[in-house]
Design a protein around this motif. Structure first.
Motif, PDB file in Angstrom:
ATOM      1  N   GLY A 147       0.789  -1.223   0.000  1.00  0.00           N
ATOM      2  CA  GLY A 147       0.000   0.000   0.000  1.00  0.00           C
ATOM      3  C   GLY A 147       0.822   1.275   0.000  1.00  0.00           C
ATOM      4  N   THR A 148       2.150   1.159   0.002  1.00  0.00           N
ATOM      5  CA  THR A 148       2.994   2.355  -0.064  1.00  0.00           C
ATOM      6  C   THR A 148       3.531   2.517  -1.490  1.00  0.00           C
ATOM      7  OG1 THR A 148       5.147   1.328   0.359  1.00  0.00           O
ATOM      8  CG2 THR A 148       3.771   1.802   2.281  1.00  0.00           C
ATOM      9  N   CYS A 149       4.273   3.596  -1.703  1.00  0.00           N
ATOM     10  CA  CYS A 149       4.862   3.834  -3.021  1.00  0.00           C
ATOM     11  C   CYS A 149       5.918   2.775  -3.340  1.00  0.00           C
ATOM     12  CB  CYS A 149       5.466   5.228  -3.079  1.00  0.00           C
ATOM     13  SG  CYS A 149       6.784   5.482  -1.887  1.00  0.00           S
ATOM     14  N   CYS A 150       6.311   1.984  -2.357  1.00  0.00           N
ATOM     15  CA  CYS A 150       7.328   0.939  -2.550  1.00  0.00           C
ATOM     16  C   CYS A 150       6.714  -0.436  -2.783  1.00  0.00           C
ATOM     17  CB  CYS A 150       8.254   0.860  -1.348  1.00  0.00           C
ATOM     18  SG  CYS A 150       9.328   2.285  -1.191  1.00  0.00           S
ATOM     19  N   ALA A 151       5.406  -0.483  -3.049  1.00  0.00           N
ATOM     20  CA  ALA A 151       4.713  -1.774  -3.161  1.00  0.00           C
ATOM     21  C   ALA A 151       5.369  -2.722  -4.160  1.00  0.00           C
ATOM     22  CB  ALA A 151       3.254  -1.544  -3.528  1.00  0.00           C
ATOM     23  N   ASP A 152       5.932  -2.176  -5.244  1.00  0.00           N
ATOM     24  CA  ASP A 152       6.574  -3.034  -6.252  1.00  0.00           C
ATOM     25  C   ASP A 152       8.078  -2.790  -6.329  1.00  0.00           C
ATOM     26  OD1 ASP A 152       4.153  -4.275  -7.128  1.00  0.00           O
ATOM     27  OD2 ASP A 152       3.642  -2.383  -8.099  1.00  0.00           O
ATOM     28  N   ALA A 153       8.622  -2.173  -5.320  1.00  0.00           N
ATOM     29  CA  ALA A 153      10.043  -1.823  -5.376  1.00  0.00           C
ATOM     30  C   ALA A 153      10.921  -3.013  -5.011  1.00  0.00           C
ATOM     31  CB  ALA A 153      10.325  -0.668  -4.426  1.00  0.00           C
ATOM     32  N   GLU A 154      12.072  -3.047  -5.646  1.00  0.00           N
ATOM     33  CA  GLU A 154      13.079  -4.036  -5.267  1.00  0.00           C
ATOM     34  C   GLU A 154      13.977  -3.427  -4.210  1.00  0.00           C
ATOM     35  OE1 GLU A 154      15.693  -6.417  -7.848  1.00  0.00           O
ATOM     36  OE2 GLU A 154      14.206  -5.895  -9.384  1.00  0.00           O
ATOM     37  N   LEU A 155      14.302  -4.215  -3.226  1.00  0.00           N
ATOM     38  CA  LEU A 155      15.197  -3.733  -2.174  1.00  0.00           C
ATOM     39  C   LEU A 155      16.573  -4.350  -2.374  1.00  0.00           C
ATOM     40  CD1 LEU A 155      15.578  -2.198   0.545  1.00  0.00           C
ATOM     41  CD2 LEU A 155      14.967  -4.335   1.682  1.00  0.00           C
ATOM     42  N   GLU A 156      17.560  -3.488  -2.500  1.00  0.00           N
ATOM     43  CA  GLU A 156      18.942  -3.961  -2.589  1.00  0.00           C
ATOM     44  C   GLU A 156      19.679  -3.534  -1.334  1.00  0.00           C
ATOM     45  OE1 GLU A 156      19.771  -3.595  -7.377  1.00  0.00           O
ATOM     46  OE2 GLU A 156      21.228  -2.807  -5.939  1.00  0.00           O
ATOM     47  N   VAL A 157      20.337  -4.481  -0.721  1.00  0.00           N
ATOM     48  CA  VAL A 157      21.079  -4.174   0.504  1.00  0.00           C
ATOM     49  C   VAL A 157      22.553  -4.473   0.275  1.00  0.00           C
ATOM     50  CG1 VAL A 157      21.393  -4.704   2.945  1.00  0.00           C
ATOM     51  CG2 VAL A 157      19.096  -4.697   1.964  1.00  0.00           C
ATOM     52  N   ARG A 158      23.381  -3.479   0.517  1.00  0.00           N
ATOM     53  CA  ARG A 158      24.820  -3.650   0.389  1.00  0.00           C
ATOM     54  C   ARG A 158      25.415  -3.647   1.798  1.00  0.00           C
ATOM     55  NH1 ARG A 158      29.366  -0.368  -0.298  1.00  0.00           N
ATOM     56  NH2 ARG A 158      28.221   1.547   0.009  1.00  0.00           N
ATOM     57  N   ASP A 159      26.173  -4.674   2.100  1.00  0.00           N
ATOM     58  CA  ASP A 159      26.835  -4.731   3.402  1.00  0.00           C
ATOM     59  C   ASP A 159      28.099  -3.888   3.361  1.00  0.00           C
ATOM     60  OD1 ASP A 159      25.070  -6.518   4.697  1.00  0.00           O
ATOM     61  OD2 ASP A 159      25.941  -8.172   3.560  1.00  0.00           O
ATOM     62  N   VAL A 160      28.286  -3.089   4.379  1.00  0.00           N
ATOM     63  CA  VAL A 160      29.482  -2.257   4.458  1.00  0.00           C
ATOM     64  C   VAL A 160      30.388  -2.810   5.554  1.00  0.00           C
ATOM     65  CG1 VAL A 160      30.363   0.069   4.885  1.00  0.00           C
ATOM     66  CG2 VAL A 160      28.172  -0.253   3.709  1.00  0.00           C
ATOM     67  N   GLU A 161      31.624  -3.125   5.154  1.00  0.00           N
ATOM     68  CA  GLU A 161      32.584  -3.633   6.136  1.00  0.00           C
ATOM     69  C   GLU A 161      32.984  -2.512   7.088  1.00  0.00           C
ATOM     70  OE1 GLU A 161      33.387  -6.691   6.514  1.00  0.00           O
ATOM     71  OE2 GLU A 161      32.383  -7.407   4.703  1.00  0.00           O
ATOM     72  N   PRO A 162      33.183  -2.865   8.335  1.00  0.00           N
ATOM     73  CA  PRO A 162      33.621  -1.836   9.274  1.00  0.00           C
ATOM     74  C   PRO A 162      34.994  -1.288   8.918  1.00  0.00           C
ATOM     75  CG  PRO A 162      33.247  -3.932  10.405  1.00  0.00           C
ATOM     76  CD  PRO A 162      33.017  -4.176   8.955  1.00  0.00           C
ATOM     77  N   CYS A 163      35.215  -0.054   9.202  1.00  0.00           N
ATOM     78  CA  CYS A 163      36.496   0.592   8.922  1.00  0.00           C
ATOM     79  C   CYS A 163      36.858   1.459  10.121  1.00  0.00           C
ATOM     80  CB  CYS A 163      36.351   1.434   7.657  1.00  0.00           C
ATOM     81  SG  CYS A 163      37.701   2.588   7.410  1.00  0.00           S
ATOM     82  N   TRP A 164      38.087   1.284  10.595  1.00  0.00           N
ATOM     83  CA  TRP A 164      38.550   2.103  11.715  1.00  0.00           C
ATOM     84  C   TRP A 164      39.631   3.058  11.237  1.00  0.00           C
ATOM     85  CZ3 TRP A 164      36.968  -2.907  12.519  1.00  0.00           C
ATOM     86  CH2 TRP A 164      36.071  -3.128  13.559  1.00  0.00           C
ATOM     87  N   ARG A 165      39.665   4.212  11.833  1.00  0.00           N
ATOM     88  CA  ARG A 165      40.714   5.188  11.540  1.00  0.00           C
ATOM     89  C   ARG A 165      41.319   5.686  12.837  1.00  0.00           C
ATOM     90  NH1 ARG A 165      41.039   6.973   6.450  1.00  0.00           N
ATOM     91  NH2 ARG A 165      39.231   6.533   5.140  1.00  0.00           N
ATOM     92  N   CYS A 166      42.570   6.101  12.699  1.00  0.00           N
ATOM     93  CA  CYS A 166      43.250   6.725  13.832  1.00  0.00           C
ATOM     94  C   CYS A 166      42.577   8.062  14.119  1.00  0.00           C
ATOM     95  CB  CYS A 166      44.713   6.928  13.497  1.00  0.00           C
ATOM     96  SG  CYS A 166      45.566   7.939  14.724  1.00  0.00           S
ATOM     97  N   ARG A 167      42.300   8.348  15.403  1.00  0.00           N
ATOM     98  CA  ARG A 167      41.614   9.608  15.692  1.00  0.00           C
ATOM     99  C   ARG A 167      42.568  10.804  15.606  1.00  0.00           C
ATOM    100  NH1 ARG A 167      38.111   9.080  19.655  1.00  0.00           N
ATOM    101  NH2 ARG A 167      38.410   6.900  20.145  1.00  0.00           N
ATOM    102  N   ASP A 168      43.868  10.535  15.603  1.00  0.00           N
ATOM    103  CA  ASP A 168      44.821  11.646  15.522  1.00  0.00           C
ATOM    104  C   ASP A 168      45.273  11.929  14.097  1.00  0.00           C
ATOM    105  OD1 ASP A 168      44.641  12.100  18.175  1.00  0.00           O
ATOM    106  OD2 ASP A 168      46.565  11.203  18.716  1.00  0.00           O
ATOM    107  N   CYS A 169      45.786  10.887  13.410  1.00  0.00           N
ATOM    108  CA  CYS A 169      46.387  11.162  12.099  1.00  0.00           C
ATOM    109  C   CYS A 169      45.534  10.643  10.950  1.00  0.00           C
ATOM    110  CB  CYS A 169      47.809  10.582  12.021  1.00  0.00           C
ATOM    111  SG  CYS A 169      47.845   8.779  11.936  1.00  0.00           S
ATOM    112  N   GLY A 170      44.446   9.916  11.226  1.00  0.00           N
ATOM    113  CA  GLY A 170      43.528   9.510  10.172  1.00  0.00           C
ATOM    114  C   GLY A 170      43.933   8.259   9.413  1.00  0.00           C
ATOM    115  N   THR A 171      45.046   7.625   9.789  1.00  0.00           N
ATOM    116  CA  THR A 171      45.465   6.403   9.126  1.00  0.00           C
ATOM    117  C   THR A 171      44.376   5.338   9.237  1.00  0.00           C
ATOM    118  OG1 THR A 171      47.795   6.825   9.599  1.00  0.00           O
ATOM    119  CG2 THR A 171      47.191   4.530   9.159  1.00  0.00           C
TER     120      THR A 171
END
Ligand SMILES: [Zn+2]
Length: 113
Positions: free
Chosen positions: A54-78
Motif C-alpha cells: 500500500g505504499t509507493c514501494c509496493a513493487d520496489a526491489e530492495l537492494e542491501v549492500r553490506d558495508v565492512e567496518p572501517c577504523w581510523r586513527c583519531r589523531d592522524c587519520g590512518t
C-alpha cells in the motif's frame, strides 16, 4: 522488532523523496548497511516485504549492500585494516570507528508519470 522500525522510517523517507520528485512509483531502493549496525539484512527484507504493502514501494526491489567496518586513527587519520589491533601503527593513538555502524539510503529508482 528493530528491523520493523527501521523499515517504517525508510518507507517514510522514500515517500517524501518520491513525492518531491513527482514519482508515481518506486522501482528500486538501495541501502547500505554497516555490519556493525546491528541489523539482520534478512529480517530487514522480510519486514520490507510486509510493510511496503500500500505504499509507493509496493513493487520496489530492495537492494542491501553490506558495508565492512572501517577504523581510523583519531589523531592522524590512518586507516586500520579489520582485525588489526585498534591502535594506529603510524602514531600509536587509539582508533575510532569511521564507518560500519550506519544505515544509509544510497539511491532510489523512481517511476515518473
Ligand atoms: Zn595515527
Amino acid at each position: 522488532m528493530h528491523e520493523y522500525s527501521i523499515v517504517q522510517a525508510l518507507l517514510e523517507r522514500v515517500d517524501v523523496e518520491a513525492r518531491a520528485r513527482h514519482a508515481v512509483a518506486v522501482a528500486r531502493v538501495r541501502l547500505a548497511i554497516g555490519r556493525l549496525a546491528g541489523v539482520e539484512s534478512e529480517l530487514l527484507r522480510s519486514a520490507f516485504e510486509i510493510a511496503r504493502t500500500g505504499t509507493c514501494c509496493a513493487d520496489a526491489e530492495l537492494e542491501v549492500r553490506d558495508v565492512e567496518p572501517c577504523w581510523r586513527c583519531r589523531d592522524c587519520g590512518t586507516e586500520l585494516a579489520a582485525g588489526d589491533v585498534l591502535r594506529c601503527p603510524a602514531c600509536g593513538a587509539a582508533a575510532r570507528l569511521a564507518s560500519g555502524d550506519e544505515i544509509v539510503l544510497e539511491s532510489l529508482e523512481l517511476e515518473v508519470a
